[in-house]
Design a protein around this motif. Structure first.
Motif, PDB file in Angstrom:
ATOM      1  N   UNK A   1       0.868  -1.177   0.000  1.00 46.40           N
ATOM      2  CA  UNK A   1       0.000   0.000   0.000  1.00 46.40           C
ATOM      3  C   UNK A   1       0.899   1.218   0.000  1.00 46.40           C
ATOM      4  N   UNK A   2       0.959   1.894  -1.129  1.00 48.65           N
ATOM      5  CA  UNK A   2       1.781   3.093  -1.241  1.00 48.65           C
ATOM      6  C   UNK A   2       0.942   4.295  -0.865  1.00 48.65           C
ATOM      7  N   UNK A   3       1.469   5.129   0.025  1.00 49.64           N
ATOM      8  CA  UNK A   3       0.702   6.279   0.516  1.00 49.64           C
ATOM      9  C   UNK A   3       1.340   7.589   0.065  1.00 49.64           C
ATOM     10  N   UNK A   4       0.534   8.635  -0.017  1.00 48.04           N
ATOM     11  CA  UNK A   4       1.024   9.967  -0.348  1.00 48.04           C
ATOM     12  C   UNK A   4       0.057  11.000   0.193  1.00 48.04           C
ATOM     13  N   UNK A   5       0.555  12.214   0.330  1.00 50.57           N
ATOM     14  CA  UNK A   5      -0.297  13.295   0.797  1.00 50.57           C
ATOM     15  C   UNK A   5      -0.310  13.473   2.299  1.00 50.57           C
ATOM     16  N   UNK A   6       0.419  12.625   3.011  1.00 52.28           N
ATOM     17  CA  UNK A   6       0.533  12.758   4.457  1.00 52.28           C
ATOM     18  C   UNK A   6       1.798  12.036   4.898  1.00 52.28           C
ATOM     19  N   UNK A   7       2.222  12.302   6.121  1.00 58.30           N
ATOM     20  CA  UNK A   7       3.440  11.675   6.653  1.00 58.30           C
ATOM     21  C   UNK A   7       3.060  10.414   7.410  1.00 58.30           C
ATOM     22  N   UNK A   8       3.334   9.275   6.821  1.00 54.53           N
ATOM     23  CA  UNK A   8       2.899   8.002   7.367  1.00 54.53           C
ATOM     24  C   UNK A   8       3.355   7.794   8.814  1.00 54.53           C
ATOM     25  N   UNK A   9       4.491   8.307   9.147  1.00 56.52           N
ATOM     26  CA  UNK A   9       5.078   8.125  10.476  1.00 56.52           C
ATOM     27  C   UNK A   9       4.119   8.571  11.589  1.00 56.52           C
TER      28      UNK A   9
ATOM     29  N   UNK B   1       0.398   3.933  15.413  1.00 56.05           N
ATOM     30  CA  UNK B   1       1.202   5.016  14.845  1.00 56.05           C
ATOM     31  C   UNK B   1       2.698   4.765  15.042  1.00 56.05           C
ATOM     32  N   UNK B   2       3.086   4.296  16.226  1.00 53.73           N
ATOM     33  CA  UNK B   2       4.506   4.066  16.512  1.00 53.73           C
ATOM     34  C   UNK B   2       4.967   2.662  16.129  1.00 53.73           C
ATOM     35  N   UNK B   3       4.086   1.892  15.525  1.00 51.50           N
ATOM     36  CA  UNK B   3       4.366   0.516  15.080  1.00 51.50           C
ATOM     37  C   UNK B   3       4.636  -0.455  16.222  1.00 51.50           C
TER      38      UNK B   3
ATOM     39  N   UNK C   1      -3.637 -14.807  12.448  1.00 49.11           N
ATOM     40  CA  UNK C   1      -2.461 -14.765  13.323  1.00 49.11           C
ATOM     41  C   UNK C   1      -1.539 -15.932  13.015  1.00 49.11           C
ATOM     42  N   UNK C   2      -0.252 -15.635  12.875  1.00 48.83           N
ATOM     43  CA  UNK C   2       0.730 -16.658  12.552  1.00 48.83           C
ATOM     44  C   UNK C   2       0.907 -16.882  11.062  1.00 48.83           C
ATOM     45  N   UNK C   3       0.002 -16.351  10.247  1.00 48.38           N
ATOM     46  CA  UNK C   3       0.096 -16.513   8.788  1.00 48.38           C
ATOM     47  C   UNK C   3       0.366 -15.190   8.091  1.00 48.38           C
ATOM     48  N   UNK C   4      -0.158 -14.099   8.637  1.00 52.16           N
ATOM     49  CA  UNK C   4      -0.017 -12.773   8.025  1.00 52.16           C
ATOM     50  C   UNK C   4       0.914 -11.923   8.873  1.00 52.16           C
ATOM     51  N   UNK C   5       1.728 -11.107   8.189  1.00 53.34           N
ATOM     52  CA  UNK C   5       2.620 -10.175   8.871  1.00 53.34           C
ATOM     53  C   UNK C   5       2.574  -8.835   8.168  1.00 53.34           C
ATOM     54  N   UNK C   6       2.341  -7.780   8.931  1.00 52.81           N
ATOM     55  CA  UNK C   6       2.296  -6.428   8.362  1.00 52.81           C
ATOM     56  C   UNK C   6       3.523  -5.641   8.788  1.00 52.81           C
ATOM     57  N   UNK C   7       3.956  -4.765   7.898  1.00 54.24           N
ATOM     58  CA  UNK C   7       5.137  -3.955   8.173  1.00 54.24           C
ATOM     59  C   UNK C   7       4.939  -2.569   7.588  1.00 54.24           C
ATOM     60  N   UNK C   8       5.217  -1.566   8.422  1.00 59.24           N
ATOM     61  CA  UNK C   8       5.052  -0.167   8.021  1.00 59.24           C
ATOM     62  C   UNK C   8       6.434   0.431   7.789  1.00 59.24           C
ATOM     63  N   UNK C   9       6.717   0.833   6.561  1.00 59.41           N
ATOM     64  CA  UNK C   9       7.996   1.431   6.218  1.00 59.41           C
ATOM     65  C   UNK C   9       7.801   2.929   6.045  1.00 59.41           C
ATOM     66  N   UNK C  10       8.099   3.679   7.097  1.00 64.41           N
ATOM     67  CA  UNK C  10       7.872   5.127   7.055  1.00 64.41           C
ATOM     68  C   UNK C  10       8.749   5.809   6.006  1.00 64.41           C
TER      69      UNK C  10
ATOM     70  N   UNK D   1       5.127   3.362   2.717  1.00 65.25           N
ATOM     71  CA  UNK D   1       4.468   2.158   2.222  1.00 65.25           C
ATOM     72  C   UNK D   1       4.238   1.185   3.369  1.00 65.25           C
ATOM     73  N   UNK D   2       3.120   0.511   3.327  1.00 71.68           N
ATOM     74  CA  UNK D   2       2.844  -0.557   4.286  1.00 71.68           C
ATOM     75  C   UNK D   2       2.654  -1.855   3.503  1.00 71.68           C
TER      76      UNK D   2
END
Length: 125
Positions: free
Chosen positions: A21-29, A52-54, A64-73, A77-78
């Motif tokens: 998920x590519x984001x724009x128009x705001x600061x993802x952090x 917000x702080x991950x 749970x145990x199958x999916x993993x999410x990661x937020x790259x400030x 992109x998430x």
């Protein structure tokens, strides 16, 4: 604010996919962000909700145990890595952004104010 999902497709049971998920128009952090999914006739369900702080990530028992999410400030992109996919994972997957602060509120779609267009994931043999 813009969110653009990609990476969906058709995969066999037991397979893997990575959504972006590519984001724009705001600061993802400074925002919470989440992956939700919606199957036909069902409500939108939070499946990977990142604070917000991950430091807090909500996963329901179904993934749970199958999916993993990661937020790259740095890349605004998430990601959602999905392993051991099952037919019941078939849905349109959306990312949403929120300014909520309470971790307990991450899982509720009503707390997200902007969404991407979604990407279809189909798990079938």
């Amino acid at each position: 604010v813009q969110l653009v999902e990609s990476g969906g497709g058709l995969v066999r049971p037991g397979g893997s996919l990575e959504l972006s998920c590519r984001t724009s128009g705001f600061t993802l952090e400074y925002y919470a962000i989440a992956w939700f999914r919606q199957a036909p006739g069902k409500e939108r369900e939070g499946i990977a909700c990142i604070s917000r702080d991950s430091k807090s990530i909500y996963y329901p028992d179904s993934v749970k145990g199958r999916f993993t999410a990661f937020k790259d400030n740095g890349k605004n992109t998430v990601y959602l890595q999905m392993n051991n996919l099952k037919p019941e994972d078939t849905a349109v997957y959306y990312c949403g952004v929120s300014n909520i602060l309470r971790d307990g509120d991450l899982r509720y779609a009503s707390n997200y104010y902007s969404w991407g267009q979604g990407t279809q994931v189909t798990v079938s043999s």
